[in-house]
Design an enzyme around this catalytic site. Sequence first.
Site, PDB file in Angstrom:
ATOM      1  N   GLU A 105      -7.752 -51.101 -44.026  1.00 55.24           N
ATOM      2  CA  GLU A 105      -6.532 -51.913 -44.118  1.00 55.24           C
ATOM      3  C   GLU A 105      -6.536 -53.034 -43.096  1.00 55.24           C
ATOM      4  O   GLU A 105      -6.959 -52.856 -41.954  1.00 55.24           O
ATOM      5  CB  GLU A 105      -5.295 -51.041 -43.905  1.00 55.24           C
ATOM      6  CG  GLU A 105      -4.965 -50.226 -45.133  1.00 55.24           C
ATOM      7  CD  GLU A 105      -3.813 -49.271 -44.900  1.00 55.24           C
ATOM      8  OE1 GLU A 105      -2.702 -49.558 -45.372  1.00 55.24           O
ATOM      9  OE2 GLU A 105      -4.018 -48.238 -44.247  1.00 55.24           O
ATOM     10  N   CYS A 118      -4.649 -58.680 -38.128  1.00 58.88           N
ATOM     11  CA  CYS A 118      -4.814 -57.377 -37.479  1.00 58.88           C
ATOM     12  C   CYS A 118      -5.810 -56.585 -38.324  1.00 58.88           C
ATOM     13  O   CYS A 118      -5.567 -56.359 -39.506  1.00 58.88           O
ATOM     14  CB  CYS A 118      -3.445 -56.697 -37.432  1.00 58.88           C
ATOM     15  SG  CYS A 118      -3.515 -55.020 -36.794  1.00 58.88           S
ATOM     16  N   CYS A 125      -8.346 -42.425 -38.285  1.00 58.36           N
ATOM     17  CA  CYS A 125      -8.442 -42.439 -36.817  1.00 58.36           C
ATOM     18  C   CYS A 125      -8.543 -41.007 -36.314  1.00 58.36           C
ATOM     19  O   CYS A 125      -7.829 -40.135 -36.780  1.00 58.36           O
ATOM     20  CB  CYS A 125      -7.198 -43.113 -36.223  1.00 58.36           C
ATOM     21  SG  CYS A 125      -7.272 -43.266 -34.415  1.00 58.36           S
ATOM     22  N   CYS A 129      -2.344 -39.396 -31.835  1.00 60.07           N
ATOM     23  CA  CYS A 129      -1.085 -39.875 -31.261  1.00 60.07           C
ATOM     24  C   CYS A 129       0.064 -39.408 -32.158  1.00 60.07           C
ATOM     25  O   CYS A 129       0.054 -39.647 -33.376  1.00 60.07           O
ATOM     26  CB  CYS A 129      -1.099 -41.400 -31.126  1.00 60.07           C
ATOM     27  SG  CYS A 129      -2.472 -41.984 -30.098  1.00 60.07           S
ATOM     28  N   CYS A 132       2.169 -41.840 -34.551  1.00 54.97           N
ATOM     29  CA  CYS A 132       1.437 -42.812 -35.381  1.00 54.97           C
ATOM     30  C   CYS A 132       1.073 -42.212 -36.731  1.00 54.97           C
ATOM     31  O   CYS A 132       0.532 -41.102 -36.810  1.00 54.97           O
ATOM     32  CB  CYS A 132       0.170 -43.233 -34.639  1.00 54.97           C
ATOM     33  SG  CYS A 132      -0.838 -44.396 -35.580  1.00 54.97           S
ATOM     34  N   GLY A 178      -7.670 -46.952 -36.540  1.00 51.91           N
ATOM     35  CA  GLY A 178      -8.853 -46.546 -35.782  1.00 51.91           C
ATOM     36  C   GLY A 178      -8.778 -46.878 -34.311  1.00 51.91           C
ATOM     37  O   GLY A 178      -7.897 -47.615 -33.850  1.00 51.91           O
ATOM     38  N   GLU A 179      -9.724 -46.296 -33.577  1.00 52.86           N
ATOM     39  CA  GLU A 179      -9.837 -46.556 -32.146  1.00 52.86           C
ATOM     40  C   GLU A 179     -11.081 -47.427 -31.939  1.00 52.86           C
ATOM     41  O   GLU A 179     -12.213 -46.941 -32.050  1.00 52.86           O
ATOM     42  CB  GLU A 179      -9.944 -45.218 -31.398  1.00 52.86           C
ATOM     43  CG  GLU A 179     -10.364 -45.326 -29.952  1.00 52.86           C
ATOM     44  CD  GLU A 179      -9.593 -46.352 -29.121  1.00 52.86           C
ATOM     45  OE1 GLU A 179      -8.363 -46.365 -29.157  1.00 52.86           O
ATOM     46  OE2 GLU A 179     -10.254 -47.158 -28.425  1.00 52.86           O
ATOM     47  N   SER A 210      -7.447 -53.450 -28.679  1.00 50.64           N
ATOM     48  CA  SER A 210      -6.509 -52.469 -28.127  1.00 50.64           C
ATOM     49  C   SER A 210      -7.146 -51.088 -28.114  1.00 50.64           C
ATOM     50  O   SER A 210      -7.730 -50.652 -29.102  1.00 50.64           O
ATOM     51  CB  SER A 210      -5.243 -52.448 -28.997  1.00 50.64           C
ATOM     52  OG  SER A 210      -4.350 -51.460 -28.552  1.00 50.64           O
ATOM     53  N   SER A 233      -3.007 -48.951 -24.790  1.00 44.40           N
ATOM     54  CA  SER A 233      -1.793 -48.275 -25.270  1.00 44.40           C
ATOM     55  C   SER A 233      -1.422 -47.186 -24.276  1.00 44.40           C
ATOM     56  O   SER A 233      -2.207 -46.274 -24.031  1.00 44.40           O
ATOM     57  CB  SER A 233      -2.038 -47.671 -26.654  1.00 44.40           C
ATOM     58  OG  SER A 233      -2.345 -48.703 -27.561  1.00 44.40           O
ATOM     59  N   LEU A 234      -0.224 -47.285 -23.735  1.00 45.57           N
ATOM     60  CA  LEU A 234       0.174 -46.390 -22.650  1.00 45.57           C
ATOM     61  C   LEU A 234       1.257 -45.408 -23.123  1.00 45.57           C
ATOM     62  O   LEU A 234       1.029 -44.204 -23.203  1.00 45.57           O
ATOM     63  CB  LEU A 234       0.670 -47.222 -21.467  1.00 45.57           C
ATOM     64  CG  LEU A 234       0.992 -46.477 -20.203  1.00 45.57           C
ATOM     65  CD1 LEU A 234      -0.250 -45.827 -19.630  1.00 45.57           C
ATOM     66  CD2 LEU A 234       1.610 -47.428 -19.169  1.00 45.57           C
ATOM     67  N   ASN A 314       8.048 -47.839 -35.084  1.00 44.79           N
ATOM     68  CA  ASN A 314       8.201 -48.043 -36.523  1.00 44.79           C
ATOM     69  C   ASN A 314       8.237 -46.678 -37.177  1.00 44.79           C
ATOM     70  O   ASN A 314       7.236 -45.974 -37.196  1.00 44.79           O
ATOM     71  CB  ASN A 314       7.023 -48.866 -37.066  1.00 44.79           C
ATOM     72  CG  ASN A 314       7.022 -50.263 -36.464  1.00 44.79           C
ATOM     73  OD1 ASN A 314       8.025 -50.973 -36.514  1.00 44.79           O
ATOM     74  ND2 ASN A 314       5.911 -50.645 -35.841  1.00 44.79           N
ATOM     75  N   CYS A 357       2.912 -51.811 -36.856  1.00 46.12           N
ATOM     76  CA  CYS A 357       2.080 -50.989 -35.967  1.00 46.12           C
ATOM     77  C   CYS A 357       2.272 -49.511 -36.269  1.00 46.12           C
ATOM     78  O   CYS A 357       3.395 -49.028 -36.372  1.00 46.12           O
ATOM     79  CB  CYS A 357       2.508 -51.186 -34.509  1.00 46.12           C
ATOM     80  SG  CYS A 357       2.258 -52.822 -33.908  1.00 46.12           S
TER      81      CYS A 357
HETATM   82  N1  SAH Z   1      -6.252 -46.925 -31.345  1.00 45.28           N
HETATM   83  C1  SAH Z   1      -5.954 -48.169 -30.690  1.00 45.28           C
HETATM   84  C2  SAH Z   1      -5.737 -49.308 -31.675  1.00 45.28           C
HETATM   85  C3  SAH Z   1      -4.477 -49.175 -32.509  1.00 45.28           C
HETATM   86  S1  SAH Z   1      -3.359 -50.392 -31.974  1.00 45.28           S
HETATM   87  C4  SAH Z   1      -4.781 -48.006 -29.755  1.00 45.28           C
HETATM   88  O1  SAH Z   1      -4.136 -46.954 -29.813  1.00 45.28           O
HETATM   89  O2  SAH Z   1      -4.524 -48.882 -28.943  1.00 45.28           O
HETATM   90  C5  SAH Z   1      -1.888 -49.853 -32.668  1.00 45.28           C
HETATM   91  C6  SAH Z   1      -0.739 -49.872 -31.686  1.00 45.28           C
HETATM   92  O3  SAH Z   1       0.426 -49.411 -32.366  1.00 45.28           O
HETATM   93  C7  SAH Z   1      -0.966 -48.943 -30.502  1.00 45.28           C
HETATM   94  O4  SAH Z   1      -0.472 -49.545 -29.344  1.00 45.28           O
HETATM   95  C8  SAH Z   1      -0.096 -47.742 -30.867  1.00 45.28           C
HETATM   96  O5  SAH Z   1       0.346 -47.048 -29.726  1.00 45.28           O
HETATM   97  C9  SAH Z   1       1.032 -48.396 -31.608  1.00 45.28           C
HETATM   98  N2  SAH Z   1       1.713 -47.495 -32.542  1.00 45.28           N
HETATM   99  C10 SAH Z   1       1.231 -46.390 -33.160  1.00 45.28           C
HETATM  100  N3  SAH Z   1       2.167 -45.857 -33.952  1.00 45.28           N
HETATM  101  C11 SAH Z   1       3.252 -46.618 -33.850  1.00 45.28           C
HETATM  102  C12 SAH Z   1       4.550 -46.587 -34.450  1.00 45.28           C
HETATM  103  N4  SAH Z   1       4.881 -45.650 -35.337  1.00 45.28           N
HETATM  104  N5  SAH Z   1       5.415 -47.553 -34.113  1.00 45.28           N
HETATM  105  C13 SAH Z   1       5.091 -48.523 -33.239  1.00 45.28           C
HETATM  106  N6  SAH Z   1       3.887 -48.619 -32.666  1.00 45.28           N
HETATM  107  C14 SAH Z   1       2.980 -47.678 -32.954  1.00 45.28           C
END
Ligand code: SAH
Length: 373
Positions: A105, A118, A125, A129, A132, A178-179, A210, A233-234, A314, A357
Amino acid sequence: MFLCVKSAKIAVMSEKIHLQGLTKDELIEFVAAHGEPKYRAKQIFSALHARRVREFDEITDLPKAFREKLGAVAQTSTLRVESRYISEDGTRRFLMKTHDNFPVEAVFLPSESRDTICFSSQSGCPLKCDFCLTAKLGLLRNLTTGEIIEQIIIVLNDVYGVAGETPHGTNLVAMGAGEPFLNFENLIKALNIMSEKDGLFIVPNRVTVSTAGIVPKIYEFADLENRPHLAISLSAPNNELRDKLMPINKRWDLDELFTAAKTFEKSLRRGERFTFEYVMLGGVNDSEKDAQDLADLLNKHDLRRVKINIIPHNPAEPLEYKPSAPEQIERFQQVLAKNGIDSYQRRPRGRDIYAACGQLAAKTQPNLVQIVR
Ligand code: SAH
């Protein structure tokens, strides 16, 4: 339509070399192996990347006999667009399938100043998390270098027309499924190929990668000569909460992550900063104390050249979180500001089409489908 053919034939298809994934040097070797001069490699490279051609037949500056020979051993298009969704805010989500039927995607985010694509680094993935939707797919497989690039070419062609100009340059963010740092080699190779001047010419300064915190790769990334920007991503200011929200924290905890971030900070160029992304989950990680803990953490590790990118959650079934109230986000940002930390909110885009996201989960919505030819 080789998607529907039986697996034996798919195996044959996948043995063909995917030309979009070859560097210029590799293309030179490839044409040499077929008894062709070096300039043929240049012709192929600029057709595939600068003109964004997807079929051999369209590379008309190659002799027909060579095109036929190429067709027998190589391929230029391996991804098939299954559906395309357009949000009321103009965002587009592309659901593609690999030759072996895995979802890929990509999302197009138009903007007056600069459009952004994006893209995904993996199908599904492996990280879990908790907030997500992509995580629910698990890892399906890594994308190849060629698939990463082709995915972006498909979006560019759809938006700007085949070989059309990219009006105000286009930014790339590796923030799809994905990561990226678990598919490091393929990703970096793809970014190098895409930065070529006589190709797509998307330079590293227009790219952000990211990571959820694959610590050893942050060090490796910092050492790259011509590297893109970094976002980490923190989403939690302490190990206890981060362990729950982002289980990768059990492998590399906040101390290790911030030590790597500090090393990365030292690699920043003049005027450059890097980003911590913080998904705001209502009642979970959005208190003023959380904001103060985050500020303290940054201070403790002496991180100065950072900005916090706040992403309102989201929501999507079956995720059990809700977005923070806007006033709460404001209070959180005020605490950061008081501590001298810059933060900004990422505007949710494409929520109605599962393009925002954390929403990429290969969803199909028959009532919204628009097929791309
Ligand atoms: N795996 C990598 C790349 C994905 S970036 C990473 O985690 O950084 C996607 C971003 O969207 C990340 O910062 C993740 O924390 C955020 N994300 C994941 N699920 C989400 C959600 N439901 N709503 C908002 N942000 C989300």
